[in-house]
Design a protein around this motif. Structure first.
Motif, PDB file in Angstrom:
ATOM      1  N   GLY B 174     -44.513  -1.513  -7.172  1.00 34.81           N
ATOM      2  CA  GLY B 174     -44.850  -2.933  -7.115  1.00 34.81           C
ATOM      3  C   GLY B 174     -43.914  -3.811  -7.908  1.00 34.81           C
ATOM      4  N   ASN B 175     -42.795  -3.253  -8.387  1.00 34.52           N
ATOM      5  CA  ASN B 175     -41.816  -4.078  -9.091  1.00 34.52           C
ATOM      6  C   ASN B 175     -40.808  -4.670  -8.099  1.00 34.52           C
ATOM      7  N   VAL B 176     -40.257  -5.821  -8.482  1.00 35.51           N
ATOM      8  CA  VAL B 176     -39.332  -6.543  -7.602  1.00 35.51           C
ATOM      9  C   VAL B 176     -37.964  -5.889  -7.703  1.00 35.51           C
ATOM     10  N   VAL B 177     -37.341  -5.620  -6.540  1.00 37.70           N
ATOM     11  CA  VAL B 177     -36.131  -4.795  -6.641  1.00 37.70           C
ATOM     12  C   VAL B 177     -34.889  -5.392  -5.977  1.00 37.70           C
ATOM     13  N   CYS B 178     -35.045  -6.168  -4.916  1.00 40.55           N
ATOM     14  CA  CYS B 178     -33.870  -6.723  -4.230  1.00 40.55           C
ATOM     15  C   CYS B 178     -34.330  -7.671  -3.128  1.00 40.55           C
ATOM     16  N   ALA B 179     -33.370  -8.300  -2.462  1.00 38.04           N
ATOM     17  CA  ALA B 179     -33.661  -9.029  -1.227  1.00 38.04           C
ATOM     18  C   ALA B 179     -33.375  -8.081  -0.062  1.00 38.04           C
ATOM     19  N   THR B 180     -33.503  -8.554   1.177  1.00 36.81           N
ATOM     20  CA  THR B 180     -33.361  -7.631   2.308  1.00 36.81           C
ATOM     21  C   THR B 180     -31.910  -7.250   2.574  1.00 36.81           C
ATOM     22  N   ALA B 181     -30.963  -8.051   2.056  1.00 35.75           N
ATOM     23  CA  ALA B 181     -29.547  -7.713   2.288  1.00 35.75           C
ATOM     24  C   ALA B 181     -28.717  -8.065   1.059  1.00 35.75           C
ATOM     25  N   GLY B 182     -29.264  -7.816  -0.116  1.00 39.64           N
ATOM     26  CA  GLY B 182     -28.482  -8.115  -1.310  1.00 39.64           C
ATOM     27  C   GLY B 182     -29.244  -7.822  -2.583  1.00 39.64           C
ATOM     28  N   ASN B 183     -28.511  -7.777  -3.672  1.00 41.67           N
ATOM     29  CA  ASN B 183     -29.112  -7.585  -4.992  1.00 41.67           C
ATOM     30  C   ASN B 183     -29.670  -8.901  -5.511  1.00 41.67           C
ATOM     31  N   LEU B 184     -30.657  -8.794  -6.380  1.00 42.98           N
ATOM     32  CA  LEU B 184     -31.344  -9.970  -6.924  1.00 42.98           C
ATOM     33  C   LEU B 184     -30.920 -10.223  -8.371  1.00 42.98           C
ATOM     34  N   PHE B 185     -30.596 -11.475  -8.678  1.00 44.52           N
ATOM     35  CA  PHE B 185     -30.371 -11.914 -10.061  1.00 44.52           C
ATOM     36  C   PHE B 185     -31.326 -13.062 -10.348  1.00 44.52           C
TER      37      PHE B 185
END
Lengths: 272, 272
Positions: B174-185
């Motif tokens: 349940g932790n936030v990990v990325c978007a559907t086509a990229g890394n998240l900052f």
């Protein structure tokens, strides 16, 4: 010579698909694997219903009606001339020249492909548990026949690399959920058990029939339960494969107790 | 007219791939998406290294050496004639006439495909969290660019169906990990944070450079942390996309604070 049926034409396999087909670039599609005897497919209505349900979830248009699909399959089986066949129907969103995940081109031109291969029986398998990857029980794809077979592939590859025939897969909670290409049935305290769909098991067409036929119950299977089971087999739409050994531990021969072949006979009361 | 490079030939896109290609039937392959300016690809050595690492994990032979790959890409870019391009290199195990997951035919004839498309910048996105599927952080595929994009596709489709531009994905915990086509900052307490690879984030080539450039720290991002963040963006090898809104909550305009374009300039000290 291998014939395939592709988007309405019966053709020899050669160079056929667009490299922009989203089935190829993004695993954007679904499929069914159907057993056939002669030119007669088994459980066809249920296979096509599941294909359509998956396509609907993905938002992929099914370009043909069931009776046209049935005719295409029968025509390909006629041409292929195997006694027992594994028919595969693959449906993808089709080629798209728009880059990226979404949205694809509009209007869609889905790709619908039917192939057929000779089907042979499978010998009892020596099995292990895949440790390098797990089944994503949080994904709706675990309940569909989608093209995303990467985890199953890696699990099978791991098993073979370690000297086994196939692997059982764990879900995100570490419970045992299936083999790499079929549902799992285990005998525990003289009763057959199979993991529930909510644990990440595919709602297999053989699985639902077996639950009725051998009076199996659906229950979460933990690793300790696995080690207590004394017999097991793997089922899919093509047939059942007995588990001969689990991580080196011998399992009982079930051939005298369970008839795993009559389920697939076209004359079976639950065939159709 | 669209040109592609396939297994050594520069050809017009038409009917090209075998319907038995395991990239098509089982998502049995890996790919890279590479930014290029004119005929010069960005971070090519790193892209090819990641492609080879993924292929090695899958046990897929890479049929060409790096310098031949580089020449193929340059030749295709020359022919395609875009100012900025998104180059895609796809490598699959190739066609197999053996049914089933494993083992495929031996010797392998891998399929290696290069395509190029014009690249446009992306506007800031309105984002949400995908609720219908999750990223499989238990799978090594989460750390590779494999063809298995089904979950990302379904997450993107859900977001668009609900009126958003893209979705963030949760992992099995349940932790936030990325978007559907990229890394998240995300910016949290004035500091940039990005989820670690161990949570299921792809080790992106832009991601590792951004961690150095904007001094981001790697940390697990819970949903409550997400709601406390005041700015964010998504990165991949093609560019960065600012997050304009998260489930309707406006995010700060970061264009004055962070330069997300110079990273992708060929003259950048970390380009090459």
């Amino acid at each position: 010579m291998t014939w395939v049926w592709l988007n309405g034409d019966m053709i020899e396999e050669s160079a056929l698909l667009s490299p922009f087909d989203r089935g190829f670039t993004l695993a954007d599609g679904v499929f069914e694997t159907i057993r056939a005897t002669g030119t007669r497919p088994l459980w066809l209505a249920d296979h096509l219903a599941r294909l359509k349900a998956g396509a609907s979830y993905y938002g992929i248009r099914v370009p043909l009606e069931d009776h046209v699909m049935a005719e295409a399959i029968a025509a390909l089986l006629e041409r292929s001339d195997h006694t027992e066949s594994a028919v595969r129907v693959t449906l993808t969103r089709g080629p798209s020249h728009r880059r990226g995940l979404w949205p694809p081109d509009d209007p869609q031109a889905p790709t619908l492909l039917v192939t057929a291969a000779a089907l042979a029986g499978t010998a009892p398998q020596r099995m292990t548990i895949a440790r390098t990857t797990r089944r994503n029980d949080h994904s709706p794809l675990s309940r569909m026949k989608s093209l995303n077979y990467g985890d199953n592939l890696l699990a099978r590859r791991e098993a073979i690399g370690r000297g086994y025939g196939d692997a059982l897969m764990l879900n995100s909670k570490g419970n045992v959920v299936c083999a790499t290409a079929g549902n799992l049935f285990l005998r525990l305290d003289r009763r057959w058990v199979t993991p529930p769909v909510s644990d990440g098991a595919l709602p297999g067409l053989a699985r639902v029939r077996l639950i009725a036929t051998i009076d199996a119950r659906e229950a979460t299977i933990t690793e300790p339960m696995l080690w207590k089971s004394d017999a097991g087999f793997v089922s899919n739409s093509l047939g059942c494969t007995a588990i001969a050994e689990l991580d080196g531990r011998g399992m009982a021969d079930i051939s005298e107790h369970v008839d795993l072949t009559s389920l697939y006979a076209l004359s079976s009361p639950i065939a159709g």
